[in-house]
Design a protein around this motif. Structure first.
Motif, PDB file in Angstrom:
ATOM      1  N   PHE A   1     -34.204  -2.857  34.997  1.00  0.00           N
ATOM      2  CA  PHE A   1     -34.590  -4.065  34.301  1.00  0.00           C
ATOM      3  C   PHE A   1     -36.055  -3.944  33.921  1.00  0.00           C
ATOM      4  CE2 PHE A   1     -31.160  -5.375  37.161  1.00  0.00           C
ATOM      5  CZ  PHE A   1     -30.282  -5.880  36.223  1.00  0.00           C
ATOM      6  N   PRO A   2     -36.362  -3.926  32.625  1.00  0.00           N
ATOM      7  CA  PRO A   2     -37.768  -3.800  32.230  1.00  0.00           C
ATOM      8  C   PRO A   2     -38.572  -5.003  32.689  1.00  0.00           C
ATOM      9  CG  PRO A   2     -36.355  -4.256  30.331  1.00  0.00           C
ATOM     10  CD  PRO A   2     -35.450  -4.044  31.496  1.00  0.00           C
ATOM     11  N   LYS A   3     -39.850  -4.756  32.976  1.00  0.00           N
ATOM     12  CA  LYS A   3     -40.720  -5.831  33.441  1.00  0.00           C
ATOM     13  C   LYS A   3     -41.021  -6.789  32.303  1.00  0.00           C
ATOM     14  CE  LYS A   3     -43.071  -3.420  37.147  1.00  0.00           C
ATOM     15  NZ  LYS A   3     -44.361  -3.010  37.683  1.00  0.00           N
ATOM     16  N   THR A   4     -41.069  -8.066  32.642  1.00  0.00           N
ATOM     17  CA  THR A   4     -41.437  -9.066  31.657  1.00  0.00           C
ATOM     18  C   THR A   4     -42.956  -9.097  31.535  1.00  0.00           C
ATOM     19  OG1 THR A   4     -41.537 -10.818  33.302  1.00  0.00           O
ATOM     20  CG2 THR A   4     -39.404 -10.439  32.244  1.00  0.00           C
ATOM     21  N   ALA A   5     -43.436  -9.824  30.517  1.00  0.00           N
ATOM     22  CA  ALA A   5     -44.881  -9.947  30.327  1.00  0.00           C
ATOM     23  C   ALA A   5     -45.516 -10.640  31.525  1.00  0.00           C
ATOM     24  CB  ALA A   5     -45.173 -10.718  29.046  1.00  0.00           C
ATOM     25  N   ALA A   6     -44.839 -11.648  32.090  1.00  0.00           N
ATOM     26  CA  ALA A   6     -45.369 -12.357  33.253  1.00  0.00           C
ATOM     27  C   ALA A   6     -45.476 -11.429  34.463  1.00  0.00           C
ATOM     28  CB  ALA A   6     -44.488 -13.559  33.591  1.00  0.00           C
ATOM     29  N   ASP A   7     -44.492 -10.556  34.656  1.00  0.00           N
ATOM     30  CA  ASP A   7     -44.543  -9.589  35.772  1.00  0.00           C
ATOM     31  C   ASP A   7     -45.736  -8.651  35.625  1.00  0.00           C
ATOM     32  OD1 ASP A   7     -42.222 -10.662  36.813  1.00  0.00           O
ATOM     33  OD2 ASP A   7     -40.923  -9.187  35.846  1.00  0.00           O
ATOM     34  N   ARG A   8     -45.969  -8.172  34.408  1.00  0.00           N
ATOM     35  CA  ARG A   8     -47.095  -7.264  34.182  1.00  0.00           C
ATOM     36  C   ARG A   8     -48.430  -7.981  34.393  1.00  0.00           C
ATOM     37  NH1 ARG A   8     -43.698  -5.610  29.892  1.00  0.00           N
ATOM     38  NH2 ARG A   8     -44.867  -6.870  28.420  1.00  0.00           N
ATOM     39  N   LEU A   9     -48.508  -9.257  33.999  1.00  0.00           N
ATOM     40  CA  LEU A   9     -49.759 -10.002  34.178  1.00  0.00           C
ATOM     41  C   LEU A   9     -50.034 -10.295  35.649  1.00  0.00           C
ATOM     42  CD1 LEU A   9     -49.662 -12.488  31.174  1.00  0.00           C
ATOM     43  CD2 LEU A   9     -51.038 -10.433  31.428  1.00  0.00           C
ATOM     44  N   HIS A  10     -48.970 -10.571  36.424  1.00  0.00           N
ATOM     45  CA  HIS A  10     -49.158 -10.822  37.863  1.00  0.00           C
ATOM     46  C   HIS A  10     -49.633  -9.562  38.583  1.00  0.00           C
ATOM     47  CE1 HIS A  10     -47.898 -14.933  37.994  1.00  0.00           C
ATOM     48  NE2 HIS A  10     -46.699 -14.672  37.482  1.00  0.00           N
ATOM     49  N   ALA A  11     -49.209  -8.400  38.093  1.00  0.00           N
ATOM     50  CA  ALA A  11     -49.609  -7.135  38.727  1.00  0.00           C
ATOM     51  C   ALA A  11     -50.986  -6.664  38.268  1.00  0.00           C
ATOM     52  CB  ALA A  11     -48.569  -6.060  38.421  1.00  0.00           C
ATOM     53  N   ALA A  12     -51.513  -7.261  37.197  1.00  0.00           N
ATOM     54  CA  ALA A  12     -52.818  -6.840  36.663  1.00  0.00           C
ATOM     55  C   ALA A  12     -53.943  -7.266  37.603  1.00  0.00           C
ATOM     56  CB  ALA A  12     -53.038  -7.446  35.278  1.00  0.00           C
ATOM     57  N   PRO A  13     -55.023  -6.501  37.685  1.00  0.00           N
ATOM     58  CA  PRO A  13     -56.141  -6.875  38.558  1.00  0.00           C
ATOM     59  C   PRO A  13     -56.880  -8.102  38.007  1.00  0.00           C
ATOM     60  CG  PRO A  13     -56.707  -4.948  37.260  1.00  0.00           C
ATOM     61  CD  PRO A  13     -55.265  -5.235  36.984  1.00  0.00           C
TER      62      PRO A  13
ATOM     63  N   GLN B   1     -43.507 -12.095  24.738  1.00  0.00           N
ATOM     64  CA  GLN B   1     -43.660 -10.707  25.182  1.00  0.00           C
ATOM     65  C   GLN B   1     -44.792  -9.993  24.439  1.00  0.00           C
ATOM     66  OE1 GLN B   1     -41.881  -9.472  27.727  1.00  0.00           O
ATOM     67  NE2 GLN B   1     -40.843 -11.434  27.895  1.00  0.00           N
ATOM     68  N   GLN B   2     -44.996 -10.323  23.168  1.00  0.00           N
ATOM     69  CA  GLN B   2     -45.953  -9.597  22.339  1.00  0.00           C
ATOM     70  C   GLN B   2     -47.400 -10.058  22.523  1.00  0.00           C
ATOM     71  OE1 GLN B   2     -45.685  -6.972  20.279  1.00  0.00           O
ATOM     72  NE2 GLN B   2     -43.574  -6.732  20.904  1.00  0.00           N
ATOM     73  N   VAL B   3     -47.619 -11.351  22.711  1.00  0.00           N
ATOM     74  CA  VAL B   3     -48.989 -11.881  22.752  1.00  0.00           C
ATOM     75  C   VAL B   3     -49.846 -11.208  23.828  1.00  0.00           C
ATOM     76  CG1 VAL B   3     -50.316 -13.957  23.340  1.00  0.00           C
ATOM     77  CG2 VAL B   3     -48.590 -14.045  21.556  1.00  0.00           C
ATOM     78  N   PRO B   4     -49.377 -11.036  25.082  1.00  0.00           N
ATOM     79  CA  PRO B   4     -50.227 -10.338  26.060  1.00  0.00           C
ATOM     80  C   PRO B   4     -50.581  -8.912  25.641  1.00  0.00           C
ATOM     81  CG  PRO B   4     -48.442 -11.463  27.174  1.00  0.00           C
ATOM     82  CD  PRO B   4     -48.152 -11.552  25.717  1.00  0.00           C
ATOM     83  N   MET B   5     -49.663  -8.216  24.966  1.00  0.00           N
ATOM     84  CA  MET B   5     -49.968  -6.856  24.509  1.00  0.00           C
ATOM     85  C   MET B   5     -51.016  -6.883  23.404  1.00  0.00           C
ATOM     86  SD  MET B   5     -46.436  -4.703  24.697  1.00  0.00           S
ATOM     87  CE  MET B   5     -45.290  -5.864  24.001  1.00  0.00           C
ATOM     88  N   TRP B   6     -50.911  -7.833  22.497  1.00  0.00           N
ATOM     89  CA  TRP B   6     -51.910  -7.954  21.433  1.00  0.00           C
ATOM     90  C   TRP B   6     -53.291  -8.248  22.006  1.00  0.00           C
ATOM     91  CZ3 TRP B   6     -48.562 -11.704  18.039  1.00  0.00           C
ATOM     92  CH2 TRP B   6     -47.582 -10.965  17.373  1.00  0.00           C
ATOM     93  N   LEU B   7     -53.328  -9.080  23.043  1.00  0.00           N
ATOM     94  CA  LEU B   7     -54.609  -9.461  23.638  1.00  0.00           C
ATOM     95  C   LEU B   7     -55.267  -8.306  24.389  1.00  0.00           C
ATOM     96  CD1 LEU B   7     -53.612 -13.009  24.927  1.00  0.00           C
ATOM     97  CD2 LEU B   7     -55.227 -12.517  23.092  1.00  0.00           C
ATOM     98  N   GLN B   8     -54.478  -7.310  24.763  1.00  0.00           N
ATOM     99  CA  GLN B   8     -55.019  -6.165  25.497  1.00  0.00           C
ATOM    100  C   GLN B   8     -55.324  -4.976  24.588  1.00  0.00           C
ATOM    101  OE1 GLN B   8     -51.865  -5.751  28.341  1.00  0.00           O
ATOM    102  NE2 GLN B   8     -52.800  -7.173  29.786  1.00  0.00           N
ATOM    103  N   MET B   9     -55.131  -5.160  23.273  1.00  0.00           N
ATOM    104  CA  MET B   9     -55.418  -4.087  22.316  1.00  0.00           C
ATOM    105  C   MET B   9     -56.636  -4.465  21.481  1.00  0.00           C
ATOM    106  SD  MET B   9     -51.483  -3.116  21.142  1.00  0.00           S
ATOM    107  CE  MET B   9     -51.807  -3.737  19.558  1.00  0.00           C
ATOM    108  N   ALA B  10     -57.236  -3.459  20.845  1.00  0.00           N
ATOM    109  CA  ALA B  10     -58.378  -3.715  19.967  1.00  0.00           C
ATOM    110  C   ALA B  10     -57.901  -4.523  18.762  1.00  0.00           C
ATOM    111  CB  ALA B  10     -58.989  -2.390  19.510  1.00  0.00           C
TER     112      ALA B  10
END
Length: 198
Positions: free
Chosen positions: A71-83, A159-168
């Motif tokens: 099961f791929p990680k959701t955006a919320a899962d990736r954000l909770h694991a982020a420092p 799903q896309q907004v957190p990735m956009w915010l982490q890119m230039a």
């Protein structure tokens, strides 16, 4: 095609096997090979030759548990694991919804090609104005269809907004991203904590 000559180590191995084999009733006794004979006889030994084979049981080295589904990680899962990159006390207040956003943008209902430039303009403008906390509303996405044969992730923007915010170019202005508190939209929105403008 020329046949190769039998090597001495092959002859020795063959003689060990031949000694352990019993001839069939009525057959001639096995003859000894000389190194000048071109091929090894085709008869098979009755006993396999084993050299120091350690005992084993089937499945002994298999893992105890295997994951049959990925099961791929959701955006919320990736954000909770982020420092956590911001002040810890401010981060706790942010997660509890105690901080009020300085500005907000609602991307709910937009397509990806409209939402991305709108988000970029909003974040860069808020950063230039000196805002520290902004709210980005993405919406939760459509409810899942229980009869859909292929499970799909809900909420493309979510799903896309957190990735956009982490890119230039937005990554240079963003310090922290976290899902919003229930009073500010819950799973359908994100808090974006911006770096200080220089």
């Amino acid at each position: 095609m020329s046949r190769r000559r039998v090597r001495p180590d092959e002859l020795e191995l063959w003689s060990q096997i031949a000694r352990s084999a019993k001839p069939l009733p009525g057959s001639l006794k096995s003859r000894k090979l000389s190194p000048s004979e071109p091929t090894v006889p085709n008869s098979r030994p009755s006993k396999p030759v084993t050299e120091n084979v350690s005992p084993f049981s089937m499945g002994a080295k298999a893992p105890d548990h295997t994951d049959t589904h990925y099961f791929p990680k959701t955006a919320a899962d990736r954000l909770h694991a982020a420092p956590v990159n911001m002040d810890h006390k401010a981060y706790q207040r942010l997660k509890r919804g105690k901080l009020t956003p300085d500005a907000r943008i609602d991307l709910h209902g937009m397509t990806l090609d409209r939402a991305h430039p709108a988000l970029t303009r909003f974040i860069m403008g808020a950063h230039a104005k000196g805002h520290r906390l902004v709210l980005v509303i993405t919406g939760k996405g459509a409810a899942p269809d229980p009869y859909d044969p292929a499970p799909r992730q809900r909420g493309v923007l979510r799903q896309q907004v957190p990735m956009w915010l982490q890119m230039a170019p937005l990554a240079a202005a963003v310090l922290q991203i976290t899902p919003a508190h229930q009073r500010h939209g819950g799973a359908g929105a994100y808090y974006v904590y911006l770096r200080r403008a220089r």
